[in-house]
Design a protein around this motif. Structure first.
Motif, short mmCIF file in Angstrom:
data_model
loop_
_atom_site.label_atom_id
_atom_site.label_comp_id
_atom_site.label_asym_id
_atom_site.label_seq_id
_atom_site.Cartn_x
_atom_site.Cartn_y
_atom_site.Cartn_z
N PRO A 145 14.21 -56.43 44.70
CA PRO A 145 13.42 -55.79 45.63
C PRO A 145 12.91 -54.20 45.33
O PRO A 145 11.71 -53.71 45.75
N ARG A 146 13.67 -53.71 44.66
CA ARG A 146 13.55 -52.31 44.26
C ARG A 146 12.13 -52.12 43.53
O ARG A 146 11.36 -51.02 43.95
N TRP A 147 12.10 -52.93 42.52
CA TRP A 147 10.57 -52.85 42.03
C TRP A 147 9.43 -53.39 42.70
O TRP A 147 8.32 -52.69 42.54
N ILE A 148 9.83 -53.98 43.97
CA ILE A 148 8.43 -54.30 44.61
C ILE A 148 8.25 -53.17 45.35
O ILE A 148 7.09 -52.82 45.88
N ILE A 149 9.20 -52.46 45.99
CA ILE A 149 9.10 -51.39 46.60
C ILE A 149 8.44 -50.26 45.97
O ILE A 149 7.74 -49.40 46.33
N VAL A 150 8.96 -50.06 44.68
CA VAL A 150 8.31 -49.03 43.83
C VAL A 150 6.90 -49.23 43.62
O VAL A 150 6.04 -48.28 43.76
N THR A 151 6.58 -50.38 43.32
CA THR A 151 5.10 -50.87 43.27
C THR A 151 4.32 -50.32 44.37
O THR A 151 3.08 -49.86 44.46
N GLY A 152 4.74 -50.68 45.72
CA GLY A 152 3.93 -50.43 46.87
C GLY A 152 3.81 -48.83 47.14
O GLY A 152 2.76 -48.72 47.34
N TRP A 187 1.72 -37.36 47.06
CA TRP A 187 3.09 -36.77 46.64
C TRP A 187 3.92 -37.44 47.53
O TRP A 187 5.22 -37.70 46.81
N ILE A 188 4.12 -37.58 48.80
CA ILE A 188 5.16 -38.03 49.49
C ILE A 188 5.45 -39.54 48.94
O ILE A 188 6.53 -39.69 48.65
N PHE A 189 4.48 -40.29 48.89
CA PHE A 189 4.75 -41.68 48.31
C PHE A 189 5.50 -41.50 46.93
O PHE A 189 6.52 -42.34 46.73
N ALA A 190 4.88 -40.91 46.06
CA ALA A 190 5.37 -40.81 44.83
C ALA A 190 6.86 -40.08 44.80
O ALA A 190 7.56 -40.51 43.99
N ALA A 191 7.06 -39.19 45.68
CA ALA A 191 8.50 -38.53 45.64
C ALA A 191 9.47 -39.59 46.39
O ALA A 191 10.79 -39.59 45.89
N VAL A 192 9.30 -40.59 46.84
CA VAL A 192 10.06 -41.68 47.52
C VAL A 192 10.72 -42.57 46.54
O VAL A 192 11.76 -42.98 46.44
N ILE A 193 9.73 -42.65 45.36
CA ILE A 193 9.90 -43.78 44.43
C ILE A 193 11.76 -43.35 43.62
O ILE A 193 12.29 -44.33 43.56
N PRO A 194 11.75 -42.25 43.28
CA PRO A 194 13.28 -41.93 42.53
C PRO A 194 14.43 -42.37 43.93
O PRO A 194 15.50 -42.97 43.22
N PHE A 195 14.31 -42.41 44.87
CA PHE A 195 15.26 -42.56 45.89
C PHE A 195 15.39 -43.99 45.97
O PHE A 195 16.15 -44.71 46.27
N VAL A 196 14.35 -44.86 45.92
CA VAL A 196 14.18 -46.09 46.02
C VAL A 196 14.97 -46.91 44.85
O VAL A 196 15.88 -47.96 45.29
N LEU A 197 14.92 -46.36 43.84
CA LEU A 197 15.78 -46.93 42.63
C LEU A 197 17.34 -46.67 42.72
O LEU A 197 18.05 -47.46 42.18
N LEU A 198 17.69 -45.75 43.78
CA LEU A 198 19.21 -45.64 44.34
C LEU A 198 19.60 -46.97 45.21
O LEU A 198 20.76 -46.87 45.30
N LEU A 199 18.71 -47.59 45.64
CA LEU A 199 19.21 -48.86 46.52
C LEU A 199 19.90 -49.81 45.75
O LEU A 199 19.77 -50.11 44.59
N GLY A 200 20.78 -50.53 46.48
CA GLY A 200 21.66 -51.60 45.77
C GLY A 200 20.58 -52.77 45.91
O GLY A 200 19.84 -52.91 46.76
N ARG A 201 20.81 -53.75 44.93
CA ARG A 201 20.05 -54.79 44.79
C ARG A 201 20.55 -55.93 45.95
O ARG A 201 21.79 -56.06 46.23
N ARG A 202 19.63 -56.31 46.70
CA ARG A 202 19.83 -57.14 47.67
C ARG A 202 20.30 -58.48 47.43
O ARG A 202 19.91 -59.27 46.61
N PRO A 203 21.52 -58.92 47.92
CA PRO A 203 21.95 -60.30 47.49
C PRO A 203 21.10 -61.20 47.80
O PRO A 203 20.24 -61.39 48.55
N ARG A 204 21.03 -62.50 47.17
CA ARG A 204 20.18 -63.83 47.16
C ARG A 204 20.32 -64.42 48.54
O ARG A 204 21.59 -64.19 49.05
N MET A 205 19.27 -64.97 49.00
CA MET A 205 19.34 -65.64 50.19
C MET A 205 20.48 -66.97 50.00
O MET A 205 21.13 -67.03 51.35
N ALA A 206 20.78 -67.35 48.91
CA ALA A 206 21.64 -68.60 48.89
C ALA A 206 23.21 -67.98 49.02
O ALA A 206 24.11 -68.60 49.35
N GLU A 207 23.41 -66.67 49.04
CA GLU A 207 24.70 -66.04 49.10
C GLU A 207 25.03 -65.50 50.67
O GLU A 207 24.28 -65.02 51.46
#
Length: 278
Positions: free
Chosen positions: A84-91, A244-264
């Motif tokens: 999901p982090r890469w989806i958010i970064v793309t957004g 610049w605000i949207f661009a500045a958020v990107i490094p912090f998004v990469l600090l997020l943990g990976r979301r557990p899968r729905m099956a878990e």
């Protein structure tokens, strides 16, 4: 601070002890500032600066909503397949690019020149809000979900309020600053200004105005041009800020943990006991 000491707080700030939720909430706060800032600037840009009617301004902005409707289900479908982090970064990157396009607009921009960045921005919003909300809340135990959801939505609303107020204030003050700078270059001793002034005065005189009225109207037209140009420059400044605000958020998004899968299943959810027949 009292909310941290009582057993049943109205707003349980202790949910912020989860790092992923805390970072996601902070990211949502910043993104909301930019998103709602766009929402207040876009109609002002089309109606006040470009002179569009409310109907035409709505037709310019509507494709952005349609783009969001397209990408939201796509983002939801990708959550269990892509980090999901890469989806958010793309957004965020798409939103930053849309604001870059808005910052390059001039007073001669056409309907399509304005509609395209708005459509692109809508695509980015759909790729940002759904995965960010999902990542944030999936990091919180089920027993704290109510408090976490309420706090997350409150932070998003607060960010939106701050974004609207901030962008409106910066737009007004930026216009004043640019106007003060531009008027220093408007002098009848400048040959180009004088020629334009004379052309305007002759135009008003040809329409039946006397000499004094024609000259006054010509000078008023020059001042109106300065005001419009100052407002345009202020809009451009704000669009750059949002990019610049949207661009500045990107490094912090990469600090997020990976979301557990729905099956878990979450760790704190009790699984039903297995019945063994003897």
């Amino acid at each position: 601070m009292r909310e941290l000491r009582v057993a049943e707080p109205v707003v349980d700030l202790r949910v912020l002890r989860h790092p992923t939720f805390a970072v996601a909430t902070a990211a949502m706060f910043v993104i909301s500032i930019a998103f709602y800032g766009i929402m207040v600037l876009s109609p002002l840009f089309t109606q006040i600066l470009m002179g569009y009617t409310a109907m035409l301004a709505g037709l310019v902005l509507a494709p952005g909503g349609l783009a969001t409707l397209i990408t939201m289900p796509i983002a939801a479908a990708l959550l269990n397949r892509v980090d999901p982090r890469w989806i958010i970064v793309t957004g965020c990157a798409v939103n930053a690019y849309a604001m870059y396009l808005m910052a390059t607009l001039t007073l001669e921009a056409s309907y399509w020149d304005i509609m395209l960045p708005r459509f692109i921005q809508g695509l980015g919003i759909g790729l940002t809000f759904v995965p960010l909300s999902t990542v944030a809340l999936s990091a919180v135990p089920m027993r704290e979900m109510g408090h976490a959801s309420g706090l997350f939505n409150f932070i998003r609303t607060a960010g939106g309020s701050i974004g609207i107020a901030t962008m409106a204030t910066l737009l007004q003050r930026g216009t004043q600053v640019h106007q003060a700078q531009l008027v220093t270059h408007v002098s009848l001793y400048d040959p180009d200004v004088w020629n334009h002034y004379q052309t305007l005065a002759d135009t008003f005189a040809a329409r039946g105005a006397d000499t004094v009225s024609a000259e006054a109207q010509a000078w008023a037209s020059l001042y109106e041009m300065v005001q419009r140009e100052a407002l345009s420059l202020s809009f451009i400044d704000n669009f750059w800020r949002l990019a610049w605000i949207f661009a500045a958020v990107i490094p912090f998004v990469l600090l997020l943990g990976r979301r557990p899968r729905m099956a878990e299943a979450p760790a704190d959810v009790e699984r039903p006991a297995t019945i063994v027949e003897v």
